[in-house]
Design a protein around this motif. Sequence first.
Motif, PDB file in Angstrom:
ATOM      1  N   GLY A   1       0.779  -1.230   0.000  1.00  0.00           N
ATOM      2  CA  GLY A   1       0.000   0.000   0.000  1.00  0.00           C
ATOM      3  C   GLY A   1       0.810   1.277   0.000  1.00  0.00           C
ATOM      4  N   ILE A   2       2.044   1.233  -0.492  1.00  0.00           N
ATOM      5  CA  ILE A   2       2.867   2.442  -0.560  1.00  0.00           C
ATOM      6  C   ILE A   2       2.414   3.303  -1.736  1.00  0.00           C
ATOM      7  CG2 ILE A   2       5.201   3.299  -1.024  1.00  0.00           C
ATOM      8  CD1 ILE A   2       6.298   1.006   0.516  1.00  0.00           C
ATOM      9  N   GLU A   3       2.399   4.606  -1.530  1.00  0.00           N
ATOM     10  CA  GLU A   3       1.957   5.513  -2.585  1.00  0.00           C
ATOM     11  C   GLU A   3       3.056   5.672  -3.631  1.00  0.00           C
ATOM     12  OE1 GLU A   3       0.147  10.033  -3.205  1.00  0.00           O
ATOM     13  OE2 GLU A   3       0.639   9.291  -1.195  1.00  0.00           O
ATOM     14  N   THR A   4       2.698   5.472  -4.881  1.00  0.00           N
ATOM     15  CA  THR A   4       3.649   5.635  -5.982  1.00  0.00           C
ATOM     16  C   THR A   4       3.106   6.645  -6.979  1.00  0.00           C
ATOM     17  OG1 THR A   4       2.683   3.826  -7.264  1.00  0.00           O
ATOM     18  CG2 THR A   4       4.473   3.266  -5.745  1.00  0.00           C
ATOM     19  N   LEU A   5       4.019   7.286  -7.693  1.00  0.00           N
ATOM     20  CA  LEU A   5       3.650   8.144  -8.805  1.00  0.00           C
ATOM     21  C   LEU A   5       3.768   7.336 -10.092  1.00  0.00           C
ATOM     22  CD1 LEU A   5       5.479  11.455  -7.790  1.00  0.00           C
ATOM     23  CD2 LEU A   5       3.194  10.666  -7.162  1.00  0.00           C
ATOM     24  N   GLU A   6       3.377   7.938 -11.199  1.00  0.00           N
ATOM     25  CA  GLU A   6       3.414   7.237 -12.481  1.00  0.00           C
ATOM     26  C   GLU A   6       4.833   6.784 -12.813  1.00  0.00           C
ATOM     27  OE1 GLU A   6       2.785   8.437 -17.159  1.00  0.00           O
ATOM     28  OE2 GLU A   6       1.462   9.330 -15.659  1.00  0.00           O
ATOM     29  N   TYR A   7       4.960   5.554 -13.313  1.00  0.00           N
ATOM     30  CA  TYR A   7       6.264   5.018 -13.695  1.00  0.00           C
ATOM     31  C   TYR A   7       6.893   5.916 -14.756  1.00  0.00           C
ATOM     32  CZ  TYR A   7       9.829   1.750 -15.342  1.00  0.00           C
ATOM     33  OH  TYR A   7      11.026   1.172 -15.704  1.00  0.00           O
ATOM     34  N   ALA A   8       8.179   6.253 -14.573  1.00  0.00           N
ATOM     35  CA  ALA A   8       8.885   7.140 -15.506  1.00  0.00           C
ATOM     36  C   ALA A   8       9.415   6.323 -16.678  1.00  0.00           C
ATOM     37  CB  ALA A   8      10.018   7.866 -14.796  1.00  0.00           C
ATOM     38  N   THR A   9       8.583   6.164 -17.693  1.00  0.00           N
ATOM     39  CA  THR A   9       8.942   5.327 -18.834  1.00  0.00           C
ATOM     40  C   THR A   9      10.194   5.834 -19.535  1.00  0.00           C
ATOM     41  OG1 THR A   9       6.611   4.775 -19.174  1.00  0.00           O
ATOM     42  CG2 THR A   9       8.107   4.415 -21.026  1.00  0.00           C
ATOM     43  N   ARG A  10      10.297   7.132 -19.693  1.00  0.00           N
ATOM     44  CA  ARG A  10      11.432   7.690 -20.433  1.00  0.00           C
ATOM     45  C   ARG A  10      12.759   7.365 -19.765  1.00  0.00           C
ATOM     46  NH1 ARG A  10      12.184  14.041 -22.198  1.00  0.00           N
ATOM     47  NH2 ARG A  10      14.200  13.792 -23.244  1.00  0.00           N
ATOM     48  N   TRP A  11      12.786   7.404 -18.419  1.00  0.00           N
ATOM     49  CA  TRP A  11      14.039   7.186 -17.699  1.00  0.00           C
ATOM     50  C   TRP A  11      14.156   5.778 -17.134  1.00  0.00           C
ATOM     51  CZ3 TRP A  11      16.724  10.903 -19.420  1.00  0.00           C
ATOM     52  CH2 TRP A  11      16.192  12.177 -19.573  1.00  0.00           C
ATOM     53  N   GLY A  12      13.065   5.020 -17.153  1.00  0.00           N
ATOM     54  CA  GLY A  12      13.126   3.635 -16.701  1.00  0.00           C
ATOM     55  C   GLY A  12      13.235   3.467 -15.203  1.00  0.00           C
ATOM     56  N   ASN A  13      12.459   4.241 -14.441  1.00  0.00           N
ATOM     57  CA  ASN A  13      12.525   4.083 -12.989  1.00  0.00           C
ATOM     58  C   ASN A  13      11.154   4.232 -12.332  1.00  0.00           C
ATOM     59  OD1 ASN A  13      13.652   7.179 -13.482  1.00  0.00           O
ATOM     60  ND2 ASN A  13      12.212   7.062 -11.779  1.00  0.00           N
ATOM     61  N   TYR A  14      11.016   3.546 -11.193  1.00  0.00           N
ATOM     62  CA  TYR A  14       9.836   3.713 -10.351  1.00  0.00           C
ATOM     63  C   TYR A  14       9.965   5.018  -9.569  1.00  0.00           C
ATOM     64  CZ  TYR A  14       8.049  -0.980 -11.201  1.00  0.00           C
ATOM     65  OH  TYR A  14       7.518  -2.101 -11.789  1.00  0.00           O
ATOM     66  N   ARG A  15       8.835   5.563  -9.141  1.00  0.00           N
ATOM     67  CA  ARG A  15       8.806   6.804  -8.358  1.00  0.00           C
ATOM     68  C   ARG A  15       7.929   6.551  -7.136  1.00  0.00           C
ATOM     69  NH1 ARG A  15       6.201  10.717 -12.070  1.00  0.00           N
ATOM     70  NH2 ARG A  15       7.180  12.410 -10.927  1.00  0.00           N
TER      71      ARG A  15
ATOM     72  N   THR B   1       7.716   8.249   3.421  1.00  0.00           N
ATOM     73  CA  THR B   1       7.678   9.064   4.634  1.00  0.00           C
ATOM     74  C   THR B   1       8.447   8.337   5.741  1.00  0.00           C
ATOM     75  OG1 THR B   1       5.651   8.026   5.445  1.00  0.00           O
ATOM     76  CG2 THR B   1       5.401   9.934   3.978  1.00  0.00           C
ATOM     77  N   ASP B   2       8.626   9.014   6.868  1.00  0.00           N
ATOM     78  CA  ASP B   2       9.278   8.363   8.012  1.00  0.00           C
ATOM     79  C   ASP B   2       8.545   7.090   8.410  1.00  0.00           C
ATOM     80  OD1 ASP B   2      11.621   9.813   8.832  1.00  0.00           O
ATOM     81  OD2 ASP B   2      10.320  11.479   9.367  1.00  0.00           O
ATOM     82  N   ALA B   3       7.216   7.175   8.428  1.00  0.00           N
ATOM     83  CA  ALA B   3       6.417   6.009   8.817  1.00  0.00           C
ATOM     84  C   ALA B   3       6.601   4.868   7.821  1.00  0.00           C
ATOM     85  CB  ALA B   3       4.944   6.398   8.917  1.00  0.00           C
ATOM     86  N   ASP B   4       6.634   5.193   6.522  1.00  0.00           N
ATOM     87  CA  ASP B   4       6.849   4.165   5.498  1.00  0.00           C
ATOM     88  C   ASP B   4       8.193   3.469   5.707  1.00  0.00           C
ATOM     89  OD1 ASP B   4       4.451   4.690   4.129  1.00  0.00           O
ATOM     90  OD2 ASP B   4       5.384   6.289   2.955  1.00  0.00           O
ATOM     91  N   PHE B   5       9.210   4.257   5.992  1.00  0.00           N
ATOM     92  CA  PHE B   5      10.555   3.689   6.133  1.00  0.00           C
ATOM     93  C   PHE B   5      10.629   2.735   7.327  1.00  0.00           C
ATOM     94  CE2 PHE B   5      14.969   3.745   7.632  1.00  0.00           C
ATOM     95  CZ  PHE B   5      15.613   3.339   6.470  1.00  0.00           C
ATOM     96  N   LYS B   6      10.004   3.112   8.416  1.00  0.00           N
ATOM     97  CA  LYS B   6      10.040   2.267   9.608  1.00  0.00           C
ATOM     98  C   LYS B   6       9.351   0.926   9.364  1.00  0.00           C
ATOM     99  CE  LYS B   6      10.124   6.184  12.828  1.00  0.00           C
ATOM    100  NZ  LYS B   6       9.340   6.976  13.817  1.00  0.00           N
ATOM    101  N   VAL B   7       8.241   0.963   8.632  1.00  0.00           N
ATOM    102  CA  VAL B   7       7.455  -0.259   8.424  1.00  0.00           C
ATOM    103  C   VAL B   7       8.001  -1.107   7.276  1.00  0.00           C
ATOM    104  CG1 VAL B   7       5.163  -1.150   7.842  1.00  0.00           C
ATOM    105  CG2 VAL B   7       5.382   0.837   9.353  1.00  0.00           C
ATOM    106  N   HIS B   8       8.506  -0.452   6.222  1.00  0.00           N
ATOM    107  CA  HIS B   8       8.849  -1.170   4.988  1.00  0.00           C
ATOM    108  C   HIS B   8      10.334  -1.081   4.637  1.00  0.00           C
ATOM    109  CE1 HIS B   8       4.573  -1.577   4.461  1.00  0.00           C
ATOM    110  NE2 HIS B   8       4.406  -0.270   4.395  1.00  0.00           N
TER     111      HIS B   8
END
Length: 291
Positions: free
Chosen positions: A249-263, A267-274
């Motif tokens: 359930g992590i929030e992601t932005l649209e995949y950057a097709t041109r550069w080939g990377n996930y976005r 957050t602090d809370a995300d880092f602690k859990v995941h």
Amino acid sequence: MTAYTRPKRISLKNHPVYSENWVQDIIADDPSILGLGDLVLRDRERIQSRAGRLDLLLQDPETYKRYEVELQLGATDETHIIRSIEYWDIERKRYPQYEHCAVLVAENITSRFLNVVSLFNGAIPIIAIQMQVFEVGDHVTLVFTKVLDELQRGLVDEDEDAISAPTDRAYWEKDKGTPKTVALMDRMFELVKEGDPESELKYNKFYVGLIKEGRANNYVAFRPKKAFVLFEPKLPRSDEVDALLEDVGIETLEYATRWGNYRIRVTDADFKVHKGLFQDLIEKARSYREG
């Protein structure tokens, strides 16, 4: 010793037996015959609003890149170029989440045609393929030869000085992010160091990347914001990674097709859990970069 049979080249234009539909059948059954990789057929004779039908729509199952393929029996002409570009433009606007490339296939591709198409290449991704048909004894074979390849754009770190002036940590703490989000980036960078201890952070104007032995090595990049860190691992889009991110359930932005990377917004809370997930993505990106 196997007997030699001299192949005889034939033309498909106005041929009484072999037609464009026959060629479509061959390519649809085995798209790899075009020499563009292990592609899959997405659609055939795809209806375009007020613009006719696209002969073949192919897709790379790993990168999701789509190829709009137009066939021409005989010599290519201006209408072939126009159709190919028009169908490419329609498809990329309908499905902007994918990378798209126009593919022109013809029996005879003249130097004049190549000169015209090369003017577009760079602004419009175009591949030109010459198709030859040979009779060999009682058999017929198709040979596809790429005569104009898509202009490949360089990666961000291959032309770093041209697009991103170096900055410093204070710039990211004050102008782009905050001391708190830069500190979060530091904790994420520690995960990089665990598997790649010689890497260092390099502060650029548009992103914070990695440098190793004096050279950019951006298999991951960071963009500290005011409320989160945008984490960008360079990985081909895949069902496996999509599922990993969706499951937690992590929030992601649209995949950057041109550069080939996930976005990925972290957050602090995300880092602690995941934390383990982020470390896994970093390792995947590093392994992919190193081949």
